[in-house]
Design a protein around this motif. Structure first.
Motif, short mmCIF file in Angstrom:
data_model
loop_
_atom_site.label_atom_id
_atom_site.label_comp_id
_atom_site.label_asym_id
_atom_site.label_seq_id
_atom_site.Cartn_x
_atom_site.Cartn_y
_atom_site.Cartn_z
N ILE A 1 6.79 4.76 -2.74
CA ILE A 1 7.95 4.36 -1.95
C ILE A 1 8.54 3.09 -2.56
O ILE A 1 7.81 2.18 -2.96
CB ILE A 1 7.54 4.10 -0.48
N THR A 2 9.86 3.03 -2.63
CA THR A 2 10.52 1.80 -3.03
C THR A 2 10.89 1.04 -1.77
O THR A 2 11.20 1.64 -0.74
CB THR A 2 11.79 2.06 -3.87
N SER A 3 10.83 -0.28 -1.85
CA SER A 3 11.16 -1.08 -0.67
C SER A 3 11.82 -2.38 -1.09
O SER A 3 11.65 -2.85 -2.21
CB SER A 3 9.90 -1.36 0.16
N GLU A 4 12.57 -2.93 -0.14
CA GLU A 4 13.28 -4.18 -0.40
C GLU A 4 13.49 -4.91 0.92
O GLU A 4 13.91 -4.31 1.91
CB GLU A 4 14.64 -3.88 -1.04
N TRP A 5 13.18 -6.20 0.91
CA TRP A 5 13.41 -7.02 2.10
C TRP A 5 14.89 -7.36 2.20
O TRP A 5 15.52 -7.74 1.22
CB TRP A 5 12.60 -8.31 2.05
N GLN A 6 15.43 -7.22 3.40
CA GLN A 6 16.78 -7.65 3.74
C GLN A 6 16.64 -8.54 4.96
O GLN A 6 16.56 -8.04 6.09
CB GLN A 6 17.67 -6.44 4.02
N ARG B 1 0.84 -1.21 0.00
CA ARG B 1 0.00 0.00 0.00
C ARG B 1 0.86 1.25 0.00
O ARG B 1 0.53 2.25 -0.64
CB ARG B 1 -0.95 -0.01 1.19
N MET B 2 1.99 1.22 0.74
CA MET B 2 2.89 2.37 0.77
C MET B 2 3.47 2.63 -0.62
O MET B 2 3.59 3.78 -1.04
CB MET B 2 4.04 2.13 1.76
N ARG B 3 3.81 1.56 -1.33
CA ARG B 3 4.36 1.72 -2.69
C ARG B 3 3.34 2.37 -3.61
O ARG B 3 3.67 3.25 -4.39
CB ARG B 3 4.80 0.37 -3.24
N GLN B 4 2.09 1.93 -3.52
CA GLN B 4 1.03 2.48 -4.37
C GLN B 4 0.69 3.92 -3.99
O GLN B 4 0.58 4.78 -4.85
CB GLN B 4 -0.23 1.64 -4.28
N LYS B 5 0.50 4.16 -2.73
CA LYS B 5 0.01 5.46 -2.26
C LYS B 5 1.08 6.55 -2.24
O LYS B 5 0.80 7.70 -2.56
CB LYS B 5 -0.58 5.28 -0.86
N PHE B 6 2.31 6.18 -1.86
CA PHE B 6 3.34 7.20 -1.65
C PHE B 6 4.55 7.05 -2.57
O PHE B 6 5.54 7.74 -2.39
CB PHE B 6 3.82 7.17 -0.19
N GLU C 1 12.31 3.71 1.02
CA GLU C 1 12.72 5.09 0.83
C GLU C 1 11.97 5.73 -0.31
O GLU C 1 11.38 5.07 -1.16
CB GLU C 1 14.23 5.19 0.59
N ARG C 2 11.99 7.02 -0.27
CA ARG C 2 11.50 7.91 -1.32
C ARG C 2 12.10 9.26 -1.00
O ARG C 2 12.64 9.45 0.10
CB ARG C 2 9.98 7.96 -1.37
N PRO C 3 12.06 10.20 -1.90
CA PRO C 3 12.62 11.51 -1.56
C PRO C 3 11.97 12.06 -0.28
O PRO C 3 10.75 12.09 -0.15
CB PRO C 3 12.27 12.37 -2.77
N GLY C 4 12.79 12.40 0.69
CA GLY C 4 12.31 12.98 1.93
C GLY C 4 12.19 12.04 3.11
O GLY C 4 12.02 12.48 4.23
N ILE C 5 12.27 10.73 2.84
CA ILE C 5 12.16 9.78 3.95
C ILE C 5 12.86 8.47 3.58
O ILE C 5 12.82 8.03 2.44
CB ILE C 5 10.69 9.50 4.33
#
Length: 91
Positions: free
Chosen positions: A34-39, A27-32, A46-50
């Motif tokens: 945001i790129t994400s990756e499991w480690q 939902r964060m990827r769609q709404k904001f 992350e995204r610009p600003g956060i």
């Protein structure tokens, strides 16, 4: 840079907690945008600003984030929304 650090206990299995964090991340990827990756058991986002991480423990979710200058004034509102979502999914 302002930071957010929130820990929330949970009673879910590790797999259930991991799956819930994955759903929230989608939902964060769609709404904001945001790129994400499991480690391993930590979702880095992350995204610009956060930028931050959501760590899935056996009995705790740990959210940590750093806000850029433009989002700094919104820290309280962002933190409140994170707490609300954690309560909604992990209370």
């Amino acid at each position: 840079m302002p930071s957010i650090d929130i820990r929330r206990p949970h009673r879910l299995s590790h797999a259930e907690a991991h799956a819930l964090v994955d759903q929230v991340a989608a939902r964060m990827r769609q709404k904001f945008d945001i790129t994400s990756e499991w480690q391993n058991d930590t979702l880095a986002f992350e995204r610009p600003g956060i930028s931050g991480k959501i760590a899935v423990g056996s009995d705790e979710i740990h959210v940590s984030a750093r806000l850029g200058m433009l989002l700094s004034p919104l820290k309280g509102m962002i933190e409140q929304e994170i707490r609300r979502k954690l309560d909604e999914h992990f209370a």
